[in-house]
Design a protein around this motif. Structure first.
Motif, PDB file in Angstrom:
ATOM      1  N   SER A  12       4.606 -97.155 -63.298  1.00 51.39           N
ATOM      2  CA  SER A  12       4.428 -97.606 -61.911  1.00 51.39           C
ATOM      3  C   SER A  12       5.751 -97.887 -61.223  1.00 51.39           C
ATOM      4  O   SER A  12       5.789 -98.063 -59.998  1.00 51.39           O
ATOM      5  CB  SER A  12       3.545 -98.855 -61.874  1.00 51.39           C
ATOM      6  N   ALA A  13       6.850 -97.926 -61.982  1.00 57.21           N
ATOM      7  CA  ALA A  13       8.166 -98.078 -61.362  1.00 57.21           C
ATOM      8  C   ALA A  13       8.442 -96.916 -60.410  1.00 57.21           C
ATOM      9  O   ALA A  13       9.079 -97.086 -59.362  1.00 57.21           O
ATOM     10  CB  ALA A  13       9.253 -98.156 -62.430  1.00 57.21           C
ATOM     11  N   ALA A  14       7.948 -95.721 -60.746  1.00 58.40           N
ATOM     12  CA  ALA A  14       8.115 -94.561 -59.860  1.00 58.40           C
ATOM     13  C   ALA A  14       7.268 -94.719 -58.599  1.00 58.40           C
ATOM     14  O   ALA A  14       7.683 -94.316 -57.506  1.00 58.40           O
ATOM     15  CB  ALA A  14       7.736 -93.285 -60.597  1.00 58.40           C
ATOM     16  N   LEU A  15       6.081 -95.316 -58.726  1.00 59.12           N
ATOM     17  CA  LEU A  15       5.230 -95.562 -57.556  1.00 59.12           C
ATOM     18  C   LEU A  15       5.886 -96.581 -56.629  1.00 59.12           C
ATOM     19  O   LEU A  15       5.806 -96.458 -55.395  1.00 59.12           O
ATOM     20  CB  LEU A  15       3.853 -96.070 -58.001  1.00 59.12           C
ATOM     21  N   ALA A  16       6.537 -97.588 -57.222  1.00 59.19           N
ATOM     22  CA  ALA A  16       7.242 -98.590 -56.416  1.00 59.19           C
ATOM     23  C   ALA A  16       8.382 -97.941 -55.641  1.00 59.19           C
ATOM     24  O   ALA A  16       8.646 -98.288 -54.482  1.00 59.19           O
ATOM     25  CB  ALA A  16       7.762 -99.713 -57.311  1.00 59.19           C
ATOM     26  N   THR A  17       9.067 -96.993 -56.264  1.00 57.39           N
ATOM     27  CA  THR A  17      10.135 -96.263 -55.575  1.00 57.39           C
ATOM     28  C   THR A  17       9.590 -95.494 -54.382  1.00 57.39           C
ATOM     29  O   THR A  17      10.170 -95.526 -53.282  1.00 57.39           O
ATOM     30  CB  THR A  17      10.833 -95.282 -56.538  1.00 57.39           C
ATOM     31  N   GLN A  18       8.477 -94.800 -54.579  1.00 50.27           N
ATOM     32  CA  GLN A  18       7.879 -94.019 -53.492  1.00 50.27           C
ATOM     33  C   GLN A  18       7.544 -94.910 -52.300  1.00 50.27           C
ATOM     34  O   GLN A  18       7.778 -94.532 -51.145  1.00 50.27           O
ATOM     35  CB  GLN A  18       6.613 -93.312 -53.984  1.00 50.27           C
ATOM     36  N   LEU A  19       7.002 -96.108 -52.575  1.00 49.33           N
ATOM     37  CA  LEU A  19       6.664 -97.012 -51.482  1.00 49.33           C
ATOM     38  C   LEU A  19       7.924 -97.484 -50.766  1.00 49.33           C
ATOM     39  O   LEU A  19       7.970 -97.510 -49.531  1.00 49.33           O
ATOM     40  CB  LEU A  19       5.874 -98.210 -52.013  1.00 49.33           C
ATOM     41  N   ALA A  20       8.948 -97.856 -51.534  1.00 49.44           N
ATOM     42  CA  ALA A  20      10.187 -98.353 -50.929  1.00 49.44           C
ATOM     43  C   ALA A  20      10.844 -97.289 -50.053  1.00 49.44           C
ATOM     44  O   ALA A  20      11.441 -97.600 -49.018  1.00 49.44           O
ATOM     45  CB  ALA A  20      11.157 -98.815 -52.012  1.00 49.44           C
ATOM     46  N   LEU A  21      10.737 -96.025 -50.444  1.00 44.98           N
ATOM     47  CA  LEU A  21      11.359 -94.950 -49.681  1.00 44.98           C
ATOM     48  C   LEU A  21      10.511 -94.518 -48.484  1.00 44.98           C
ATOM     49  O   LEU A  21      11.049 -94.030 -47.482  1.00 44.98           O
ATOM     50  CB  LEU A  21      11.608 -93.736 -50.582  1.00 44.98           C
ATOM     51  N   SER A  22       9.202 -94.683 -48.574  1.00 45.00           N
ATOM     52  CA  SER A  22       8.319 -94.190 -47.513  1.00 45.00           C
ATOM     53  C   SER A  22       7.946 -95.253 -46.494  1.00 45.00           C
ATOM     54  O   SER A  22       7.514 -94.923 -45.386  1.00 45.00           O
ATOM     55  CB  SER A  22       7.032 -93.608 -48.120  1.00 45.00           C
ATOM     56  N   ASP A  23       8.097 -96.534 -46.856  1.00 44.21           N
ATOM     57  CA  ASP A  23       7.674 -97.610 -45.957  1.00 44.21           C
ATOM     58  C   ASP A  23       8.823 -98.597 -45.777  1.00 44.21           C
ATOM     59  O   ASP A  23       9.169 -99.339 -46.707  1.00 44.21           O
ATOM     60  CB  ASP A  23       6.442 -98.327 -46.526  1.00 44.21           C
ATOM     61  N   ARG A  24       9.432 -98.604 -44.595  1.00 43.49           N
ATOM     62  CA  ARG A  24      10.613 -99.424 -44.346  1.00 43.49           C
ATOM     63  C   ARG A  24      10.307-100.920 -44.310  1.00 43.49           C
ATOM     64  O   ARG A  24      11.215-101.726 -44.195  1.00 43.49           O
ATOM     65  CB  ARG A  24      11.262 -98.998 -43.022  1.00 43.49           C
ATOM     66  N   ARG A  25       9.044-101.294 -44.378  1.00 43.13           N
ATOM     67  CA  ARG A  25       8.697-102.709 -44.379  1.00 43.13           C
ATOM     68  C   ARG A  25       9.011-103.381 -45.716  1.00 43.13           C
ATOM     69  O   ARG A  25       9.052-104.608 -45.797  1.00 43.13           O
ATOM     70  CB  ARG A  25       7.218-102.899 -44.041  1.00 43.13           C
ATOM     71  N   VAL A  26       9.217-102.597 -46.770  1.00 42.62           N
ATOM     72  CA  VAL A  26       9.504-103.166 -48.094  1.00 42.62           C
ATOM     73  C   VAL A  26      10.867-103.853 -48.054  1.00 42.62           C
ATOM     74  O   VAL A  26      11.882-103.239 -47.729  1.00 42.62           O
ATOM     75  CB  VAL A  26       9.488-102.074 -49.177  1.00 42.62           C
ATOM     76  N   ALA A  27      10.882-105.135 -48.411  1.00 39.27           N
ATOM     77  CA  ALA A  27      12.115-105.931 -48.315  1.00 39.27           C
ATOM     78  C   ALA A  27      12.884-105.999 -49.620  1.00 39.27           C
ATOM     79  O   ALA A  27      14.061-106.371 -49.623  1.00 39.27           O
ATOM     80  CB  ALA A  27      11.779-107.353 -47.847  1.00 39.27           C
ATOM     81  N   ALA A  28      12.267-105.640 -50.745  1.00 48.38           N
ATOM     82  CA  ALA A  28      12.937-105.619 -52.054  1.00 48.38           C
ATOM     83  C   ALA A  28      12.059-104.824 -53.009  1.00 48.38           C
ATOM     84  O   ALA A  28      10.825-104.895 -52.920  1.00 48.38           O
ATOM     85  CB  ALA A  28      13.167-107.032 -52.581  1.00 48.38           C
ATOM     86  N   ALA A  29      12.692-104.078 -53.923  1.00 47.29           N
ATOM     87  CA  ALA A  29      11.921-103.224 -54.826  1.00 47.29           C
ATOM     88  C   ALA A  29      12.448-103.303 -56.251  1.00 47.29           C
ATOM     89  O   ALA A  29      13.649-103.137 -56.484  1.00 47.29           O
ATOM     90  CB  ALA A  29      11.957-101.778 -54.340  1.00 47.29           C
ATOM     91  N   VAL A  30      11.539-103.548 -57.180  1.00 51.10           N
ATOM     92  CA  VAL A  30      11.839-103.425 -58.613  1.00 51.10           C
ATOM     93  C   VAL A  30      11.201-102.114 -59.037  1.00 51.10           C
ATOM     94  O   VAL A  30       9.971-101.990 -59.090  1.00 51.10           O
ATOM     95  CB  VAL A  30      11.256-104.605 -59.418  1.00 51.10           C
ATOM     96  N   CYS A  31      12.039-101.109 -59.322  1.00 54.21           N
ATOM     97  CA  CYS A  31      11.532 -99.752 -59.460  1.00 54.21           C
ATOM     98  C   CYS A  31      12.439 -98.921 -60.369  1.00 54.21           C
ATOM     99  O   CYS A  31      13.299 -99.469 -61.059  1.00 54.21           O
ATOM    100  CB  CYS A  31      11.424 -99.110 -58.080  1.00 54.21           C
ATOM    101  N   ASP A  32      12.244 -97.601 -60.358  1.00 56.01           N
ATOM    102  CA  ASP A  32      13.056 -96.724 -61.209  1.00 56.01           C
ATOM    103  C   ASP A  32      14.216 -96.087 -60.452  1.00 56.01           C
ATOM    104  O   ASP A  32      14.949 -95.267 -61.008  1.00 56.01           O
ATOM    105  CB  ASP A  32      12.180 -95.644 -61.846  1.00 56.01           C
ATOM    106  N   GLY A  33      14.391 -96.455 -59.191  1.00 53.46           N
ATOM    107  CA  GLY A  33      15.506 -95.913 -58.416  1.00 53.46           C
ATOM    108  C   GLY A  33      15.401 -94.437 -58.112  1.00 53.46           C
ATOM    109  O   GLY A  33      16.378 -93.816 -57.705  1.00 53.46           O
ATOM    110  N   GLY A  34      14.223 -93.849 -58.311  1.00 52.83           N
ATOM    111  CA  GLY A  34      14.030 -92.427 -58.041  1.00 52.83           C
ATOM    112  C   GLY A  34      14.354 -91.520 -59.209  1.00 52.83           C
ATOM    113  O   GLY A  34      14.285 -90.289 -59.084  1.00 52.83           O
ATOM    114  N   LEU A  35      14.675 -92.099 -60.366  1.00 51.68           N
ATOM    115  CA  LEU A  35      15.118 -91.272 -61.501  1.00 51.68           C
ATOM    116  C   LEU A  35      13.988 -90.432 -62.101  1.00 51.68           C
ATOM    117  O   LEU A  35      14.229 -89.340 -62.623  1.00 51.68           O
ATOM    118  CB  LEU A  35      15.734 -92.172 -62.584  1.00 51.68           C
ATOM    119  N   TRP A  36      12.756 -90.932 -62.026  1.00 53.01           N
ATOM    120  CA  TRP A  36      11.626 -90.166 -62.556  1.00 53.01           C
ATOM    121  C   TRP A  36      11.432 -88.883 -61.751  1.00 53.01           C
ATOM    122  O   TRP A  36      11.299 -87.794 -62.311  1.00 53.01           O
ATOM    123  CB  TRP A  36      10.366 -91.020 -62.525  1.00 53.01           C
ATOM    124  N   ASN A  37      11.438 -89.008 -60.429  1.00 50.23           N
ATOM    125  CA  ASN A  37      11.280 -87.820 -59.587  1.00 50.23           C
ATOM    126  C   ASN A  37      12.465 -86.874 -59.731  1.00 50.23           C
ATOM    127  O   ASN A  37      12.309 -85.646 -59.695  1.00 50.23           O
ATOM    128  CB  ASN A  37      11.118 -88.230 -58.119  1.00 50.23           C
TER     129      ASN A  37
END
Length: 344
Positions: A214-239
């Motif tokens: 789900s770290a990859a899903l968190a990345t997708q949200l952070a990149l697609s929705d500018r309302r996200v104020a902080a993200a614990v994610c994979d940094g886009g490495l999975w994609n």
């Protein structure tokens, strides 16, 4: 603490979590090698003792004492579940205990709501919402479970971490998001929509945390929705890894991806982030430490707040992460980014 004779039951959440973390730190020592199943059984008994104490306290009308005991039980059961990974039946039993105890905590003072979030296609995602105590407008975090866990199991793991944090959470199951007929980022945006209109949530301070895949899903949200104020994610490495693998397959060679091309892809990816990012690297997760380190080096000259976190992993018999210390690290970071005046 003497782990040879067995851990003691401590009726204090901070002490229980310290004991669990200390156990994990010492687990690779020779005198701790009695086997995962034996230690899983011992930590299950500790959880049962706390659980029964919570039941006794609730019967006396002592709700605060009951909640504290049940939170201790949740930490113990989570540790037992991880120790029993190779025994499906024992792991399932520990998971059932976590979910049952989490529901007990949720029934106290209606602190936890079972919330259906409506998606754009009119389907619904069933979530848990836990409000921050003592705050009229609190920051909130969308927490997405691993592919192996239910939302209830993740809630049980996080409840002891969230005590006095000042952060509300919306807990979502990976399966519900990834199986949504909407794209996962759109489904998560619906979760963000829900939080944004709640009167007890500060819509300017909503973060996302994705565990495991789900770290990859968190990345997708952070990149697609500018309302996200902080993200614990994979940094886009999975994609990035999937893109490179597809390119190599189409080219019919493993030599097509030169390091300078990969570096350029990392740089472009980093520049897309507009919020603080904590990249979680793990030997069991989807991000390796070498790849995360390369990502961090590319982020250094860029105007982005990107940090790296990696849990301590105990490699005796099999890999077990020190989830106690790591969860505190993650939510301490989220609290710091979403509550700038926090002492975390």
């Amino acid at each position: 603490m003497d782990w040879v004779t067995g851990p003691r039951v401590i009726d204090d959440l901070a002490s229980t979590r310290r004991a669990a973390a200390t156990f994990l730190e010492d687990f690779g020592a020779p005198d701790s090698a009695s086997g995962h199943s034996d230690w899983a059984a011992k930590w299950t008994k500790i959880g049962d003792a706390h659980d029964l104490l919570g039941d006794a306290n609730i019967n006396k009308g002592q709700t605060d004492d009951a909640e504290r005991a049940w939170l201790c039980a949740l930490t113990s059961f989570e540790l037992a579940k991880r120790l029993a990974r190779e025994d499906a039946a024992e792991c399932e039993k520990a998971t059932a205990k976590i979910e049952a105890t989490a529901r007990k905590v949720g029934a106290l003072g209606q602190k936890i709501e079972r919330v259906p979030v409506k998606c754009y296609d009119q389907s619904e995602i069933l979530t848990y919402y836990l409000s921050a105590a003592g705050r009229s407008k609190a920051p909130a975090v969308i927490c997405i479970s691993t592919e192996e866990e239910t939302a209830t199991t993740l809630l049980g793991r996080l409840l002891p971490v969230l005590v006095d944090r000042g952060i509300s959470v919306l807990v979502v199951a990976h399966e519900d998001i990834s199986d949504s007929s909407d794209h996962s980022d759109m489904a998560l945006s619906c979760c963000l929509d829900y939080l944004s209109v709640r009167s007890d949530v500060d819509a300017r301070r909503i973060g996302v945390y994705g565990d495991g895949l789900s770290a990859a899903l968190a990345t997708q949200l952070a990149l697609s929705d500018r309302r996200v104020a902080a993200a614990v994610c994979d940094g886009g490495l999975w994609n990035l890894a999937r893109m490179l693998a597809s390119t190599q397959w189409l080219a019919g060679t493993a030599d097509v991806s030169h390091e300078d091309v990969v570096s350029a892809c990392r740089s472009r990816m980093i520049q897309r982030f507009k919020c603080p990012v904590l990249v979680v690297a793990s030997s069991r997760g989807i991000v390796s430490l070498p790849e995360a380190s390369k990502l961090l080096s590319h982020a250094s000259p860029a105007p982005i707040d990107l940090q790296l976190a990696m849990p301590q992993t105990i490699t005796h018999l099999e890999e077990i992460e020190d989830f106690v210390t790591f969860d505190e690290r993650i939510f301490g970071w989220l609290e710091h980014k979403l509550l700038p005046n926090s002492a975390s």
